[in-house]
Write a protein that holds these residues in place. Structure first.
Motif, PDB file in Angstrom:
ATOM      1  N   PHE A 107     -47.159 -76.441 -13.276  1.00 52.52           N
ATOM      2  CA  PHE A 107     -47.769 -76.114 -14.565  1.00 52.52           C
ATOM      3  C   PHE A 107     -47.463 -77.202 -15.588  1.00 52.52           C
ATOM      4  O   PHE A 107     -46.477 -77.943 -15.452  1.00 52.52           O
ATOM      5  CB  PHE A 107     -47.249 -74.761 -15.067  1.00 52.52           C
ATOM      6  CG  PHE A 107     -47.481 -73.628 -14.116  1.00 52.52           C
ATOM      7  CD1 PHE A 107     -48.709 -72.988 -14.056  1.00 52.52           C
ATOM      8  CD2 PHE A 107     -46.481 -73.200 -13.251  1.00 52.52           C
ATOM      9  CE1 PHE A 107     -48.935 -71.945 -13.163  1.00 52.52           C
ATOM     10  CE2 PHE A 107     -46.688 -72.166 -12.356  1.00 52.52           C
ATOM     11  CZ  PHE A 107     -47.922 -71.534 -12.309  1.00 52.52           C
ATOM     12  N   ALA A 108     -48.298 -77.268 -16.614  1.00 54.36           N
ATOM     13  CA  ALA A 108     -48.090 -78.259 -17.672  1.00 54.36           C
ATOM     14  C   ALA A 108     -46.805 -77.953 -18.439  1.00 54.36           C
ATOM     15  O   ALA A 108     -46.508 -76.794 -18.740  1.00 54.36           O
ATOM     16  CB  ALA A 108     -49.286 -78.266 -18.617  1.00 54.36           C
ATOM     17  N   LEU A 109     -46.070 -78.996 -18.747  1.00 54.67           N
ATOM     18  CA  LEU A 109     -44.785 -78.839 -19.418  1.00 54.67           C
ATOM     19  C   LEU A 109     -44.932 -78.159 -20.781  1.00 54.67           C
ATOM     20  O   LEU A 109     -44.063 -77.381 -21.191  1.00 54.67           O
ATOM     21  CB  LEU A 109     -44.122 -80.212 -19.593  1.00 54.67           C
ATOM     22  CG  LEU A 109     -42.737 -80.239 -20.245  1.00 54.67           C
ATOM     23  CD1 LEU A 109     -41.734 -79.447 -19.429  1.00 54.67           C
ATOM     24  CD2 LEU A 109     -42.261 -81.683 -20.401  1.00 54.67           C
ATOM     25  N   ASP A 110     -46.054 -78.423 -21.462  1.00 59.91           N
ATOM     26  CA  ASP A 110     -46.211 -77.857 -22.811  1.00 59.91           C
ATOM     27  C   ASP A 110     -46.428 -76.338 -22.789  1.00 59.91           C
ATOM     28  O   ASP A 110     -46.427 -75.698 -23.840  1.00 59.91           O
ATOM     29  CB  ASP A 110     -47.343 -78.557 -23.570  1.00 59.91           C
ATOM     30  CG  ASP A 110     -48.708 -78.437 -22.886  1.00 59.91           C
ATOM     31  OD1 ASP A 110     -48.831 -77.667 -21.911  1.00 59.91           O
ATOM     32  OD2 ASP A 110     -49.640 -79.127 -23.328  1.00 59.91           O
ATOM     33  N   VAL A 151     -44.373 -74.360 -21.011  1.00 50.03           N
ATOM     34  CA  VAL A 151     -43.106 -73.766 -20.606  1.00 50.03           C
ATOM     35  C   VAL A 151     -42.372 -73.080 -21.756  1.00 50.03           C
ATOM     36  O   VAL A 151     -41.671 -72.089 -21.548  1.00 50.03           O
ATOM     37  CB  VAL A 151     -42.208 -74.830 -19.930  1.00 50.03           C
ATOM     38  CG1 VAL A 151     -40.809 -74.285 -19.673  1.00 50.03           C
ATOM     39  CG2 VAL A 151     -42.843 -75.274 -18.622  1.00 50.03           C
ATOM     40  N   ARG A 152     -42.537 -73.586 -22.972  1.00 54.19           N
ATOM     41  CA  ARG A 152     -41.872 -72.934 -24.100  1.00 54.19           C
ATOM     42  C   ARG A 152     -42.327 -71.485 -24.224  1.00 54.19           C
ATOM     43  O   ARG A 152     -41.510 -70.579 -24.424  1.00 54.19           O
ATOM     44  CB  ARG A 152     -42.150 -73.687 -25.404  1.00 54.19           C
ATOM     45  CG  ARG A 152     -41.517 -73.018 -26.625  1.00 54.19           C
ATOM     46  CD  ARG A 152     -41.775 -73.805 -27.895  1.00 54.19           C
ATOM     47  NE  ARG A 152     -41.059 -75.071 -27.887  1.00 54.19           N
ATOM     48  CZ  ARG A 152     -41.081 -75.936 -28.902  1.00 54.19           C
ATOM     49  NH1 ARG A 152     -41.804 -75.674 -29.980  1.00 54.19           N
ATOM     50  NH2 ARG A 152     -40.404 -77.056 -28.823  1.00 54.19           N
ATOM     51  N   LEU A 153     -43.639 -71.249 -24.093  1.00 52.75           N
ATOM     52  CA  LEU A 153     -44.167 -69.880 -24.151  1.00 52.75           C
ATOM     53  C   LEU A 153     -43.668 -69.068 -22.959  1.00 52.75           C
ATOM     54  O   LEU A 153     -43.250 -67.913 -23.114  1.00 52.75           O
ATOM     55  CB  LEU A 153     -45.695 -69.907 -24.164  1.00 52.75           C
ATOM     56  CG  LEU A 153     -46.405 -68.545 -24.090  1.00 52.75           C
ATOM     57  CD1 LEU A 153     -46.017 -67.654 -25.262  1.00 52.75           C
ATOM     58  CD2 LEU A 153     -47.917 -68.729 -24.023  1.00 52.75           C
ATOM     59  N   PHE A 154     -43.709 -69.665 -21.761  1.00 52.24           N
ATOM     60  CA  PHE A 154     -43.213 -68.973 -20.569  1.00 52.24           C
ATOM     61  C   PHE A 154     -41.762 -68.535 -20.766  1.00 52.24           C
ATOM     62  O   PHE A 154     -41.383 -67.414 -20.415  1.00 52.24           O
ATOM     63  CB  PHE A 154     -43.278 -69.886 -19.341  1.00 52.24           C
ATOM     64  CG  PHE A 154     -44.660 -70.245 -18.880  1.00 52.24           C
ATOM     65  CD1 PHE A 154     -45.802 -69.704 -19.465  1.00 52.24           C
ATOM     66  CD2 PHE A 154     -44.834 -71.149 -17.838  1.00 52.24           C
ATOM     67  CE1 PHE A 154     -47.074 -70.046 -19.030  1.00 52.24           C
ATOM     68  CE2 PHE A 154     -46.094 -71.493 -17.386  1.00 52.24           C
ATOM     69  CZ  PHE A 154     -47.216 -70.951 -17.981  1.00 52.24           C
ATOM     70  N   GLY A 206     -44.398 -84.746 -17.411  1.00 51.36           N
ATOM     71  CA  GLY A 206     -45.212 -83.828 -18.188  1.00 51.36           C
ATOM     72  C   GLY A 206     -45.601 -82.550 -17.475  1.00 51.36           C
ATOM     73  O   GLY A 206     -46.463 -81.806 -17.952  1.00 51.36           O
ATOM     74  N   ARG A 207     -44.961 -82.283 -16.334  1.00 51.19           N
ATOM     75  CA  ARG A 207     -45.255 -81.067 -15.584  1.00 51.19           C
ATOM     76  C   ARG A 207     -43.956 -80.416 -15.122  1.00 51.19           C
ATOM     77  O   ARG A 207     -42.905 -81.065 -15.086  1.00 51.19           O
ATOM     78  CB  ARG A 207     -46.136 -81.371 -14.359  1.00 51.19           C
ATOM     79  CG  ARG A 207     -47.477 -81.996 -14.708  1.00 51.19           C
ATOM     80  CD  ARG A 207     -48.354 -82.145 -13.483  1.00 51.19           C
ATOM     81  NE  ARG A 207     -47.759 -83.016 -12.481  1.00 51.19           N
ATOM     82  CZ  ARG A 207     -48.298 -83.255 -11.289  1.00 51.19           C
ATOM     83  NH1 ARG A 207     -49.441 -82.672 -10.948  1.00 51.19           N
ATOM     84  NH2 ARG A 207     -47.711 -84.064 -10.436  1.00 51.19           N
ATOM     85  N   VAL A 208     -44.052 -79.133 -14.768  1.00 51.78           N
ATOM     86  CA  VAL A 208     -42.915 -78.454 -14.150  1.00 51.78           C
ATOM     87  C   VAL A 208     -43.351 -77.947 -12.779  1.00 51.78           C
ATOM     88  O   VAL A 208     -44.490 -77.494 -12.601  1.00 51.78           O
ATOM     89  CB  VAL A 208     -42.383 -77.283 -15.007  1.00 51.78           C
ATOM     90  CG1 VAL A 208     -41.857 -77.801 -16.337  1.00 51.78           C
ATOM     91  CG2 VAL A 208     -43.443 -76.220 -15.223  1.00 51.78           C
TER      92      VAL A 208
END
Length: 279
Positions: free
Chosen positions: A155-158, A160-163, A185-187
């Motif tokens: 998934f896109a790194l940006d 992850v904060r919401l996740f 830029g990904r996880v």
């Protein structure tokens, strides 16, 4: 008949012919989806794929199979997030898990798994609650690209904060960062989360029950079906669930008007979690 009304009537005919062609040619059945929803998504597909009308789109899809995955991206909704509606996962953790812990082995079905966000949410929750090792997770979708994305677990790194915030609000017992590695830029979520997962193409429209489940989570899928198709899907869930098994729906979904409503009790009403009644 006004010109606008005539154009809308022609468009409706073209859409129904396109949906019939998809079913006959590729066995993807969208004919009983909510027409308002299908029309909105098809208009977006037509515009972004550069077709003047739906008849032109139908011709390309029928004669060029490589167009099918491009069209399916619009027809199958792929919008989700990990631990979406954290209170739902909190209710699973606090109210449903104690019941599931009484079983020696478990089967969980994520119907319409999209890109895998809900799948990974449930696997992590089950790991935190000590249930992962005894559980087989079935992740199904009609979109092969979505299934491949879910199996990759990237998934896109940006996002992850919401996740991470959702996971915390859901009562997470660990740090979400324990389950992924970040780079470029990904996880990428740990492969161990997929060791008990079966990924499979399955349609709630045309396919049958395939196993006896203890928990089915099908969230924000039924809202895109018409009433008859909703009933078919809920009937599948009823037949697939073990006695006293659980069904989780989306926040805007309900069994209230289903012909199978009498087969379920509202277990956590505010989170749309139902329990199949005993014999």
């Amino acid at each position: 008949m006004t010109e606008t009304h005539s154009a809308e009537k022609v468009e409706d005919i073209e859409i129904r012919l396109l949906l019939e062609a998809l079913y006959i040619t590729y066995h993807y059945d969208f004919r009983n989806y909510s027409m308002a929803s299908i029309k909105r998504r098809l208009r977006q597909a037509r515009e972004q794929l550069g077709f003047a009308n739906f008849s032109a789109l139908q011709e390309r899809v029928m004669h060029e199979p490589e167009m099918l995955p491009r069209l399916l991206r619009y027809l199958t909704v792929q919008v989700s997030e990990m631990f979406r509606d954290p209170s739902y996962f909190c209710a699973l953790r606090e109210k449903v898990v104690p019941h599931l812990k009484t079983y020696p082995s478990l089967k969980v079905w994520i119907a319409g798994c999209s890109g895998g966000e809900e799948l990974y949410s449930l696997v992590i929750l089950f790991r935190e609650e000590g249930l992962e090792e005894r559980t087989i997770f079935y992740a199904t979708d009609i979109n092969q690209e979505a299934l491949h994305a879910a199996e990759r677990g990237i998934f896109a790194l940006d996002r992850v904060r919401l996740f991470t915030e959702n996971h915390r609000k859901s009562g997470g017992r660990s740090s979400l960062s324990d389950y992924y590695q970040a780079a470029y830029g990904r996880v990428s979520f740990d492969k161990s989360l997929r060791r008990n997962v079966v990924f499979s193409d399955h349609s709630l429209v045309t396919d049958a029950v395939f196993a006896e489940m203890h928990l089915i989570s099908c969230r924000n899928v039924l809202i895109y079906f018409n009433r008859d198709l909703q009933d078919r899907a809920v009937g599948l869930f009823k037949d697939s669930l073990a006695r006293k098994g659980f069904l989780g729906l989306g926040a805007k979904e309900s069994l209230r008007f289903s012909q199978y409503a009498g087969s379920f009790d509202e277990f956590v009403r505010e989170e749309k979690i139902y329990q199949k009644r005993g014999a």
